[in-house]
Design an enzyme around this catalytic site. Structure first.
Site, mmCIF file in Angstrom:
data_model
loop_
_atom_site.group_PDB
_atom_site.id
_atom_site.type_symbol
_atom_site.label_atom_id
_atom_site.label_comp_id
_atom_site.label_asym_id
_atom_site.label_seq_id
_atom_site.Cartn_x
_atom_site.Cartn_y
_atom_site.Cartn_z
ATOM 1 N N GLU A 433 1.041 -1.448 -0.392
ATOM 2 C CA GLU A 433 -0.259 -0.013 -0.168
ATOM 3 C C GLU A 433 0.361 1.448 0.046
ATOM 4 O OE1 GLU A 433 -3.156 0.306 3.248
ATOM 5 O OE2 GLU A 433 -2.940 2.560 3.023
ATOM 6 N N GLU A 438 -1.710 11.373 3.838
ATOM 7 C CA GLU A 438 -3.449 10.784 5.087
ATOM 8 C C GLU A 438 -2.963 12.165 6.219
ATOM 9 O OE1 GLU A 438 -4.056 6.645 6.027
ATOM 10 O OE2 GLU A 438 -1.646 6.981 5.648
#
Length: 545
Positions: A433, A438
């Site tokens: 990933e 974020e």
């Protein structure tokens, strides 16, 4: 060409003199036994019937044994190495076939010793590339330092590991009180290595005094000290500027900086004083590692020749637009590019998130040239949207650039990320990933960039962070440069996190895009009780290859 090395026994004579002179003080050393039966063996790497002098790397492994020996020391002429166990390695760099005489000293109680020599005839064929020499030396005034402002600038991992600072990486400025950050390192063109132990005290006149940072008890090799260990560290160990020699070799094809005697970079770890160059793709920056004298850890360092505050601009190798969504047609997201994850965290995204994902225009819409993903409070619960390019568009390698403005409300967890296309068959984190962006629900001034893969996932993922104070009020460019060799994450073209890619990591196959805003959960945290709605807006997403 014959190269002879002679060991000086004056130190031994002095030590014995001190021993006998102190007898009147009734000091007891126990039985003094001189080491005997000293045997030294050498293994030249790559040596066989066709290559009697080795494979050209110049690398030789040595092993010494002796009865009643407590430790050993090797003298290679220009370099001396302590070897408590008797085993060490050395790389001879003079080009061609040369014969070297190596002296080995076995020490017993009270410093008594026995010496033996061994001759090795070694082939060295490696000549370092001009660009590496230029990077290290420059115009003769280039000075290197630990890049203290970068996440993971100092850390450790397993011996032979392929992930920089895998087990621990220092946060920016974390070791500011240790005596490491004011050190400077100069690789002079004449082959000398200069270590300035305090770069801040040389104005107006040169002051050679300073302090350094080291591993206890290995740092004792530099001499006695009175500093109290902080865990396994010796901080602010008083030391003087010094010079040694340096040379570049490439054992096993790995470019390596070899520093003679007790010379070191950043943090004293003993060992063979060889620093493998793990990455040099960023201008004026090197990621290096060395194995400590206990063969316990690999120690990682990021060094730079730029002064603190200098730019770390992304240098891309991808400039051809291969795919994009400009979000310039009002309505639902383009169905040729995007599909949806629907429902609650029970469907597989978890993390204690609070939202239900929908495909409603209340939660996702393209209007005014932007994609808007909106999280809403509805009857004591929350709705939002998660769109993905799974089974519609996937790719391997490239530069992804996403221009976005993030939600400001406490508890919102926006993310721009990529997931390995094989995750349904191999599972997560085996699929890999890449989180391009974020942001936590509580700190809207900080952006995170993170990689998840086996051994580095969840709360132990391989990540970095950077400050973006206007992330919720202005659009910024969130970028990942993904190559077979390295993965770099940047904001507004400034790299803040770098991970070396390799065949051992799951970042060499197809990935797809995911865009979402979660509520609460492990990064969203507590939601503002007054929350009604907030959005992440995306101007475009572009892939260059």
């Amino acid at each position: 060409m014959k190269k002879r090395i002679t060991y000086n026994f004056s130190l031994l004579v002095l030590m014995l003199t001190v021993i006998f002179a102190c007898q009147e003080e009734d000091q007891t050393f126990g039985e003094i036994v001189e080491p005997s039966n000293l045997v030294v063996t050498a293994t030249i790497v790559g040596q066989d019937a066709s290559n009697p002098n080795g494979d050209g790397s110049g690398l030789v492994h040595f092993n010494a044994t002796a009865d009643n020996a407590l430790s050993y020391k090797y003298n290679f002429g220009t370099s001396q190495l302590n070897a408590p166990s008797g085993s060490t390695s050395f790389t001879f760099s003079d080009l061609g076939v040369n014969t070297y005489t190596v002296a080995v000293v076995a020490y017993g109680t009270a410093g008594v010793s026995t010496t033996s020599t061994i001759e090795v005839e070694v082939l060295a064929t490696y000549s370092p590339p001009a660009d590496l020499l230029d990077a290290l030396v420059g115009d003769g005034s280039k000075t290197w330092r630990i890049k203290s402002e970068k996440n993971g600038h100092f850390g450790l991992g397993p011996v032979g590991g392929t992930v920089a600072a895998e087990w621990y990486g220092a946060a920016p400025g974390e070791k500011s009180a240790t005596g490491m950050y004011d050190d400077r390192f100069i690789f002079n063109e004449d082959g000398t290595f200069t270590h300035i132990v305090n770069s801040t005290n040389d104005d107006p006149a040169t002051d050679t005094s300073g302090t350094i940072f080291g591993r206890d008890p290995l740092v004792n090799e530099l001499g006695p000290h009175s500093e109290t260990p902080n865990g396994a560290d010796i901080e602010n160990y008083p030391y003087q500027d010094y010079s040694e020699t340096w040379v570049i070799t490439a054992p096993g094809g790995v470019e390596t900086i070899n520093i003679s005697n007790l010379g070191f970079i950043g943090y004293y770890t003993g060992g063979n004083h060889r620093y493998e160059i793990f990455a040099r793709d960023i201008p004026n920056e090197l990621t290096i590692r060395t194995t400590d004298g206990n063969s316990e850890f690999d120690w990682w360092f990021i060094i730079t020749s730029e002064e603190e505050g200098a730019s770390n601009e992304l240098q891309t190798i991808y400039n051809t637009l291969a795919w994009s969504d400009e979000f310039d047609v009002d309505g639902a997201p383009n169905s040729a590019n995007w599909t949806y994850d629907l429902g609650t965290g029970d469907n597989g995204w978890g993390n204690n998130e609070l939202q239900t994902y929908t495909n409603s225009s209340e939660n996702v819409i393209v209007e005014g040239g932007n994609l808007k993903i909106t999280a809403k409070a509805e009857n004591g619960s929350y709705t939002s949207t998660r769109i993905k390019s799974q089974n519609l568009f996937q790719f391997t390698y490239g530069r992804v650039e996403v221009r976005a403005k993030l939600p400001v409300a406490q508890g919102t967890w926006p993310a721009i990320w990529m997931l390995g296309s094989n995750f349904e068959t191999v599972g997560w984190p085996n699929s890999g990933e890449i989180d391009i962006m974020e942001q936590t629900g509580q700190d809207k001034n900080t952006t995170l960039g993170t990689l998840h893969y086996p051994g580095m996932s969840g709360g132990n993922a391989n990540g970095g962070s950077t400050t973006v104070p206007t992330s919720t009020s202005e659009f910024h460019n969130y970028t990942v440069e993904w190559t077979p060799d390295v993965i770099k994450i940047a904001v507004d073209n400034e790299v803040f996190h770098t991970v070396i890619n390799s065949d051992a990591l799951p970042f060499n196959d197809n990935f797809f895009f995911i865009l979402n805003v979660a509520m609460g959960g492990s990064l969203g945290g507590d939601v503002d009780p007054a929350f009604t709605e907030d959005s992440m807006e995306i101007d475009y997403i572009r892939l260059y290859q």
